[in-house]
Design an enzyme around this catalytic site. Sequence first.
Site, mmCIF file in Angstrom:
data_model
loop_
_atom_site.group_PDB
_atom_site.id
_atom_site.type_symbol
_atom_site.label_atom_id
_atom_site.label_comp_id
_atom_site.label_asym_id
_atom_site.label_seq_id
_atom_site.Cartn_x
_atom_site.Cartn_y
_atom_site.Cartn_z
ATOM 1 N N GLY A 168 1.617 13.253 35.103
ATOM 2 C CA GLY A 168 0.400 13.489 34.342
ATOM 3 C C GLY A 168 -0.290 14.763 34.818
ATOM 4 N N GLY A 384 -7.856 -5.747 9.368
ATOM 5 C CA GLY A 384 -7.576 -4.351 9.037
ATOM 6 C C GLY A 384 -8.350 -3.388 9.902
ATOM 7 N N GLU A 407 4.418 3.836 37.364
ATOM 8 C CA GLU A 407 4.212 3.200 38.667
ATOM 9 C C GLU A 407 5.251 2.132 38.921
ATOM 10 O OE1 GLU A 407 1.510 5.415 39.841
ATOM 11 O OE2 GLU A 407 3.097 4.811 41.189
#
Length: 650
Positions: A168, A384, A407
Amino acid sequence: MNSYIKPGDNPLLTEERKKCQFSTDILAAFYHENAQKIKRRHEIYQYYLENKELHDPEPTEFMDRYHRLENAERKVSLLKKHVKKAGSPLGLHYTMMIPTILNNADDEQKAEWLPKAQNLEFIGTYAQTELGHGTNLRFLETTATYDPKTQEFILNSPTTSAAKWWPGNLGKSSNRIIVVARLISNGKDYGPHSFFVPIRDPITHKSLPGVTVGDIGPKFGIPTVDNGFLLLNNVRIPRRNMFMKNAKLNPDGTYISPKHAKLAYGTMVYVRAVMIRTMSHMLGLASTISIRYSAIRKQGEIEAGKGEVKVLEYQTQQYRLLPQVARAWAFEFAGRYTRKLYAQFLGGDVDVLPALHGVSSGLKAVVTHQTAQGIEQCRMACGGHGYSEASGLPQLFATAVAGCTYEGENMVMLLQSARQLVKIASDVRKNQKPTKQNPVTDYLYKTSAATKCKIDQTTDPDPSSVIEAFEHVARRLTFAAFDKLEQLKQRGISAENAWVQCGVDLRRAATAHTRTFIARQFSNGILEMRDLPVQAVLKDLLQLYLFYEVLECDGDLLYDGYVIGQQIEYSKNNVYEALRRLRPNAVSIVDSFDFNDRELNSVLGRRDGNVYENMLEWAKSSPLNKHDVMPFHHKYLGKMMEDARQQSKL
Ligand SMILES: CCCCCCCC/C=C\CCC/C=C/C(=O)SCCNC(=O)CCNC(=O)[C@H](O)C(C)(C)COP(=O)(O)OP(=O)(O)OC[C@H]1O[C@@H](n2cnc3c(N)ncnc32)[C@H](O)[C@@H]1OP(=O)(O)O
Ligand SMILES: Cc1cc2nc3c(=O)[nH]c(=O)nc-3n(C[C@H](O)[C@H](O)[C@H](O)COP(=O)(O)OP(=O)(O)OC[C@H]3O[C@@H](n4cnc5c(N)ncnc54)[C@H](O)[C@@H]3O)c2cc1C
C-alpha cells in the site's frame, strides 16, 4: 438517557431513541475503552466540522481514482497541520513502517528513523509481497547482497516475478520504504530480512536510479490507496540500513542470528493483532448504517389496514442485523486480548511470540471473514439503497474483505493456527502436560465433562455451558485431524503430504478453536461492566452471540450426541428471545458505537435519519446530472433511434 436526540431528526429515529433503557454514554465509553477517548473523538469530529478545508469537495464516490488520490493527499497534508494520525496515503506508514521501526530497528536506528517517521519527514510502506510470492516468504526472490568492500547492500529484483507487488502507498506516495529481501553475505543466503530503502528523491520525489516504481492499477476496493509495484536494479544502501535489532551483520559480513527465528515476522503479527479492532469498527459501522436505516424504512403491512411497519419489526431483519452488532462487540473483546499479548511481546517477552502467532493467525482469519460476511448481510438487508454507493456499504465491504487476503491469506492463517493445535494434540496423546499456562489452549488438555451439555431453555442461560460446548467441538475436531495425520503417516505418507491431505479438517479445527476463544473473551469482557442497565444490554448481546454461534455449528454439536436436537431448539429460542429483548434498544445500541457521520460516510446511516431528502441531494450531485441531455446522446443513442424511426417509415 440517549444523548443522540437532536431537533430536526427523523421522528421515526427519535421515537426509537426515546425507548432507550440504558446510558449510551456508558456503553460508548466501554466500547472505546474509556470516556476520555470518547471526548477526544468528539473533539476531533467537531474540529473536522469547523474546518471545511478538511471536507471533500464532492462525494468521493463521484471521483475517479486520480482525483480520489489527489483529494486524499490534500487532506493528509492538511491533517499534518491539524492532527497526528492521518488517512489512506499514510495508512501503511502508520500501520507498518512505524511498527517495523519499533519492532526491528536497533536503538541507534530507532533514534535516527523514528522521530523523522513520526514527524512525517518521509512516507513509508512495507514492501514484502512480490508478483510471484505473497504467502511463501521462504521463496521471496528480491536479494540484498552484501559488499564488504564498500560495506553496502546491493538490492536487486532478479526476475519479473521478484517485483514487489501490492504494498500500500508504494506506487506514488512513499519515498522511504521497508524492503523484505534475501540477505546474502559471503556467498551464504540467510533468507528474508528487512531493509530501509530510499526509493524516491526526498525533494523532487522522482524515483531514484535503479528504481522502477508505480501503481498496480484499479482494485476491488480501497481506491485511495496507491498499491504499487517496485523493481530494483543494483540499488546500493549502507550496511546500517538493514534492520538490526534482531539479526545483525558485522562490517566484515559475518551474520549474527536473532534470538527467535520469526522475530522478523513481528510486524505482520502486530497488524494481525491490532486489525481485529479495525474489523470490529467496520462491522459496527455497517450495523449502525443498516439498523438506523431499518428504523426509518417502512415497507409492508403486518396487519392489513394498520399501516406500513419499519422493516426492523420483521424478525428476519433483526436476525440479519443484530448478530452483527453482537459480533462487533465480540471482536472488540477478542482484539483486546491480542493487543495485550502483543504489548507483552514488544515489551521484550519473546517467549510469548508462538502463542501470539497462534491466536492472532486464527483470529485474523475468522474475524475478517465474518466481518466481510456481516457487512454484506447489512448491505443486502438495506434493499436497493444498500446497493447504492450513497449507503457507504459497498465501499465498506470492499475495504473490509481485503482483510481476508492481506496480512496473511485466511486459509494459510487458519493452517498456522492448526500447527499449534496439532502440537498440543501430540503432547496430550503422549500424556505430556503443558509447559506453561496458556488460557487460550489449556482446554485442549482436558476431556469433555461426562455430563452432557447443559444448554437448556432459560431466560438467563449460563454462558459457560455454551463455551464448554464450543470447547468440546474444538477438541473433537483437533484430535480427529491429529489422528488422521498420524494414520496417514503410519501408512507411509510423508508428514508434509499428510498435512496437505488433512488441510480441510485442520482448517475446521482452527475455526472451532478460534470461535471458542472469541466466545470466552466476550463472556469475560462484559464482567467488567458495573452499570446494571448497560450490563443487561451486554448480556443480551452475549446471549445472542453465543446461541447464534451454536446454530452456526449445530452439526458439529449434534455429530457425537454431545447435544440433542431439543437443545438446538432451545438455542434457537434463546436467539429469538435475545432479539426480542434487544429490539427496543437496537438504535441506541448502535448509537453507542459512537461513529460520526464522517466515519459512517452514509446517507442511510446519518445520525439524524433524514435519508430520503439527502438521497435525492446526493444523487443530484452526480456529475452526470450536470447535463439534462448528455453531450454524446445524439451521436449515439439519439442517432440510433432516429435511424430506427426512419427505417420504420420505409
Ligand atoms: C494502527 C493500527 C491499525 C490496524 C490496521 C488495520 C487496517 C490494516 C491496514 C493496512 C494493512 C494492509 C497492509 C497489508 C500488508 C501485508 O499484507 S504485509 C504482507 C503479509 N504477508 C503475510 O502475512 C505472509 C504470510 N506468510 C507467512 O507469514 C509465512 O510464510 C508462513 C505462512 C507463516 C510460513 O512461514 P514459514 O514457512 O517460515 O514457517 P512455517 O514452516 O509454516 O512454520 C515454522 C515455524 O514458525 C512459526 N511461525 C511462522 N510465522 C510466525 C510468526 N509470524 N510469528 C511466530 N512464529 C511464526 C510457525 O508457527 C512454526 O512454528 P512451529 O514449527 O513451532 O509450528
Ligand atoms: C488490499 C491489499 C493490500 C496489501 N498490502 C500489502 C502491503 O502493504 N505489503 C505487502 O507486502 N503485501 C501486501 N499485500 C499482499 C498480501 O499480503 C498477499 O496478497 C497475501 O499475503 C497473499 O499472498 P498472494 O496474494 O501471493 O496469494 P498466494 O500466496 O499465491 O495464495 C493464493 C491462494 O493459494 C493458497 N495457498 C497458498 N499457500 C498455501 C498453503 N501453504 N496452504 C494452503 N493454501 C495455500 C492461499 O490460501 C490462496 O487461496 C496486500 C494485498 C491486498 C489485497
